[in-house]
Design an enzyme around this catalytic site. Structure first.
Site, PDB file in Angstrom:
ATOM      1  N   CYS A 177      -0.512  -0.349  -3.805  1.00 43.72           N
ATOM      2  CA  CYS A 177       0.238  -1.065  -4.918  1.00 43.72           C
ATOM      3  C   CYS A 177       0.033  -0.505  -6.382  1.00 43.72           C
ATOM      4  O   CYS A 177       0.767   0.072  -6.523  1.00 43.72           O
ATOM      5  CB  CYS A 177      -0.012  -2.075  -4.733  1.00 43.72           C
ATOM      6  SG  CYS A 177       0.699  -2.862  -3.416  1.00 43.72           S
TER       7      CYS A 177
HETATM    8  N1  LIG Z   1      -1.218  -4.925   0.207  1.00 43.39           N
HETATM    9  C1  LIG Z   1      -0.696  -5.498  -0.233  1.00 43.39           C
HETATM   10  O1  LIG Z   1      -1.728  -5.812  -1.269  1.00 43.39           O
HETATM   11  C2  LIG Z   1       1.031  -5.348  -1.318  1.00 43.39           C
HETATM   12  C3  LIG Z   1       0.906  -6.789  -1.849  1.00 43.39           C
HETATM   13  C4  LIG Z   1       2.956  -6.407  -2.349  1.00 43.39           C
HETATM   14  C5  LIG Z   1       3.445  -5.698  -1.880  1.00 43.39           C
HETATM   15  N2  LIG Z   1       2.392  -5.327  -0.865  1.00 43.39           N
HETATM   16  C6  LIG Z   1       4.271  -4.144  -0.416  1.00 43.39           C
HETATM   17  O2  LIG Z   1       4.555  -4.720   0.580  1.00 43.39           O
HETATM   18  C7  LIG Z   1       4.796  -3.160   1.330  1.00 43.39           C
HETATM   19  C8  LIG Z   1       3.466  -3.243   2.628  1.00 43.39           C
HETATM   20  O3  LIG Z   1       2.736  -2.763   2.700  1.00 43.39           O
HETATM   21  P1  LIG Z   1       1.467  -3.292   3.630  1.00 43.39           P
HETATM   22  O4  LIG Z   1       0.359  -3.411   2.939  1.00 43.39           O
HETATM   23  O5  LIG Z   1       1.634  -5.046   3.932  1.00 43.39           O
HETATM   24  O6  LIG Z   1       1.519  -2.270   4.928  1.00 43.39           O
HETATM   25  P2  LIG Z   1       0.846  -2.235   6.115  1.00 43.39           P
HETATM   26  O7  LIG Z   1       0.624  -0.974   6.537  1.00 43.39           O
HETATM   27  O8  LIG Z   1      -0.672  -3.080   6.241  1.00 43.39           O
HETATM   28  O9  LIG Z   1       1.746  -2.851   6.739  1.00 43.39           O
HETATM   29  C9  LIG Z   1       3.228  -1.754   7.253  1.00 43.39           C
HETATM   30  C10 LIG Z   1       3.162  -2.270   8.529  1.00 43.39           C
HETATM   31  O10 LIG Z   1       4.624  -2.041   9.084  1.00 43.39           O
HETATM   32  C11 LIG Z   1       4.463  -1.188  10.418  1.00 43.39           C
HETATM   33  N3  LIG Z   1       5.527  -0.031  10.355  1.00 43.39           N
HETATM   34  C12 LIG Z   1       6.215   1.139   9.617  1.00 43.39           C
HETATM   35  N4  LIG Z   1       7.354   1.581   9.712  1.00 43.39           N
HETATM   36  C13 LIG Z   1       7.459   0.621  10.521  1.00 43.39           C
HETATM   37  C14 LIG Z   1       8.892   0.115  11.801  1.00 43.39           C
HETATM   38  N5  LIG Z   1      10.268   1.176  10.912  1.00 43.39           N
HETATM   39  N6  LIG Z   1       9.120  -0.710  12.070  1.00 43.39           N
HETATM   40  C15 LIG Z   1       8.367  -1.291  12.321  1.00 43.39           C
HETATM   41  N7  LIG Z   1       6.727  -1.691  11.421  1.00 43.39           N
HETATM   42  C16 LIG Z   1       6.550  -0.641  10.973  1.00 43.39           C
HETATM   43  C17 LIG Z   1       3.201   0.018  10.183  1.00 43.39           C
HETATM   44  O11 LIG Z   1       3.161  -0.069  11.185  1.00 43.39           O
HETATM   45  C18 LIG Z   1       2.732  -1.673   9.503  1.00 43.39           C
HETATM   46  O12 LIG Z   1       1.982  -2.401  10.803  1.00 43.39           O
HETATM   47  C19 LIG Z   1       4.756  -2.287   0.662  1.00 43.39           C
HETATM   48  O13 LIG Z   1       5.782  -1.889   0.495  1.00 43.39           O
HETATM   49  C20 LIG Z   1       3.699  -2.542  -0.426  1.00 43.39           C
HETATM   50  O14 LIG Z   1       4.029  -1.871  -1.742  1.00 43.39           O
HETATM   51  C21 LIG Z   1       1.272  -4.423  -0.516  1.00 43.39           C
END
Ligand SMILES: NC(=O)c1ccc[n+]([C@@H]2O[C@H](COP(=O)([O-])OP(=O)(O)OC[C@H]3O[C@@H](n4cnc5c(N)ncnc54)[C@H](O)[C@@H]3O)[C@@H](O)[C@H]2O)c1
Length: 464
Positions: free
Chosen positions: A289
């Site tokens: 992030c």
């Molecule tokens: N990690 C954090 O602490 C956090 C906090 C707030 C917001 N966010 C936001 O949330 C979003 C997700 O982040 P995250 O950390 O959970 O990412 P992540 O990489 O941990 O998880 C994303 C998942 O999406 C899957 N994926 C990707 N493309 C796909 C598709 N087309 N169909 C199905 N699955 C698919 C991936 O395999 C992965 O498991 C981002 O925009 C991030 O900025 C993250």
């Protein structure tokens, strides 16, 4: 706000469709079956929370490894225990599928896929587009789509909406559309269900519908006037953090020149009960992030003719911190009459922050790469990351991968310098400070320990 095609009649039709969806599922609640696309740090806790709140949840992920782990009841997300995952799976309230073998229809869909930046720090909406394509193929009149991925204002109402409407259904008339940001902060012992949420929909009705789904899993849900406002609120939260970390990183560098202890200064300022909030310096920012999201705002600002200066300045300061840490290691070794070349350096902690097993954009990567490049022999210990690749997400070719070494054994070998990058809880810190001859402490982990004069060089704090 009013969307194209909305009006009293289409609103009435949308409501009627939703009621028939409810009737066909035989459940009195709206949106009894919900899909969560992307089961990562954000999506998996959401899927389990929704399942525990009584929804039937279809978890969808493109990663076979993650699906296999979920099906085996093994959580790869620190904030979701194996027990909770197994209970949700065992009761049938959570099922995990790949996008291609999803056969069931859910009336509400949450999109929680990554939002990375390209090598040139431009927003990369590829994962959102891919997820939206999948949603469009199963979208039916009366459905609700909620984007949760952090992104620039205008994504939900722009690219996402266009993709979803490509087969003729119209957002706001035929289906509901909303943005609700996620604010989880892994590793801090704050369950996702304890964090208030924001929602902004294409219409008040869409906002309320998304809020109704989230209210049972959140202490509060604040409804905003539009998806754009909710998108910008989330970006502002992370830009605020990035800018304040950069400010305190600069303060640390000033303190080093003034011979002052930045940690003492922050502690002093923090006694002010209003108008001040402490941030702490460190070896650089990491994770998915803070180093990424600000560029989503900068890119959008440029599109409307505004050159954002805070974001670039903060990014510049924070991204130079690993280089500064290498400078501290060089200075510390120099004080012992040693060169970096040939020195043995033990790095403690390579996750991007304490108590998580997430190494995305970790500052440990440029620190280790820089020390190796200067000829040091580098090993690392991280109880949460048994292996650590030096490749960042934009590297195409293979990169060295290191394996975590045993801490006690590595300390007993007498490294020339120990560098504390990520002070995970539960490590034997007494052992570290009693046995290490020379320590560079980038996180003030040495506070409260008995230290020998000239043993520890602290970022922003000078020698012990
Ligand atoms: N990690 C954090 O602490 C956090 C906090 C707030 C917001 N966010 C936001 O949330 C979003 C997700 O982040 P995250 O950390 O959970 O990412 P992540 O990489 O941990 O998880 C994303 C998942 O999406 C899957 N994926 C990707 N493309 C796909 C598709 N087309 N169909 C199905 N699955 C698919 C991936 O395999 C992965 O498991 C981002 O925009 C991030 O900025 C993250």
């Amino acid at each position: 706000m009013t969307a194209a095609g909305t009006g009293p009649e289409s609103t009435r039709i949308l409501r009627a469709m939703k009621m028939s969806n409810d009737a066909s599922s035989g459940v009195a609640t709206t949106d009894a079956r919900v899909a969560v696309i992307g089961l990562g740090y954000v999506g998996l806790p959401l899927a389990v929370d929704l399942a525990e709140s009584g929804r039937e949840v279809l978890g969808i992920d493109a990663s076979d490894d993650r699906l296999a782990s979920i099906r085996a009841g093994r959580s790869y997300i620190d904030d979701v225990s194996d027990e909770r995952l197994a209970a949700a799976l065992g009761s049938g309230s959570l099922r995990a599928h790949s996008p291609s073998d999803q056969r069931e229809h859910a009336t509400a869909v949450f999109i929680c896929v990554p939002t990375p930046v390209t090598a040139s720090r431009e927003p990369d909406l590829g994962p959102i587009r891919a997820a939206a394509e999948g949603v469009r193929r199963t979208l039916r009149p009366g459905d609700l789509v909620v984007l949760q991925s952090t992104t620039y204002p205008g994504t939900t109402m722009g690219p996402l909406r266009e993709l979803l409407e490509a087969d003729g259904l119209v957002a706001g008339r035929d289906f509901d559309l909303a943005f609700s940001p996620e604010r989880v902060s892994p590793g801090e012992g704050r369950p996702s269900s304890s964090i208030p949420r924001l929602v902004g929909g294409i219409s008040p009705e869409a906002t309320r519908r998304a809020a109704d789904l989230l209210r049972p899993i959140s202490p509060s849900v604040t409804e905003l006037s539009s998806p754009d406002a909710a998108e910008l609120a989330k970006l502002f939260e992370n830009v605020f953090r990035n800018v304040n970390i950069a400010l305190v990183n600069e303060l640390a560098l000033i303190c080093e020149r003034l011979g002052l202890d930045v940690w003492e200064v922050i502690g002093g300022a923090s006694t002010k009960p209003f108008g001040f909030m402490p941030f702490y310096p460190g070896p650089g920012v990491g994770g998915h992030c803070i180093p990424v999201d600000p560029y989503y705002l900068a890119a959008r600002a440029r599109e409307v003719g505004f050159h954002e200066r805070f974001i670039e300045t903060a990014g510049d300061i924070n991204s130079r911190m690993p280089e500064h840490v290498i400078g501290l290691v060089t200075a510390a070794l120099n004080a012992r009459g040693k060169a970096v070349r040939g020195a043995t350096v033990l790095v403690i902690g390579v996750a991007f922050k304490p108590d998580v097993s997430d190494d995305r954009n970790s500052p440990a990567r440029p620190i280790i790469a820089g020390l190796l490049g200067a000829g040091a022999e580098v090993s690392y210990h991280d109880p949460r990351l048994p292996r650590f690749s030096l490749a960042d997400e934009h590297d195409a070719g293979p990169a060295p991968e290191l394996a975590s070494v045993d801490l006690a054994g590595a300390l007993a070998a007498g490294p020339d310098c120990v560098v504390i990058v990520t002070p995970h809880g539960g490590l034997d810190w007494d052992g570290v400070f009693s046995s290490a001859d020379l320590v560079v402490d980038t996180r003030n982990a040495s506070a409260g320990h008995a230290l020998r004069p000239g043993q520890v060089l602290r970022l922003g704090g000078g020698w012990s």
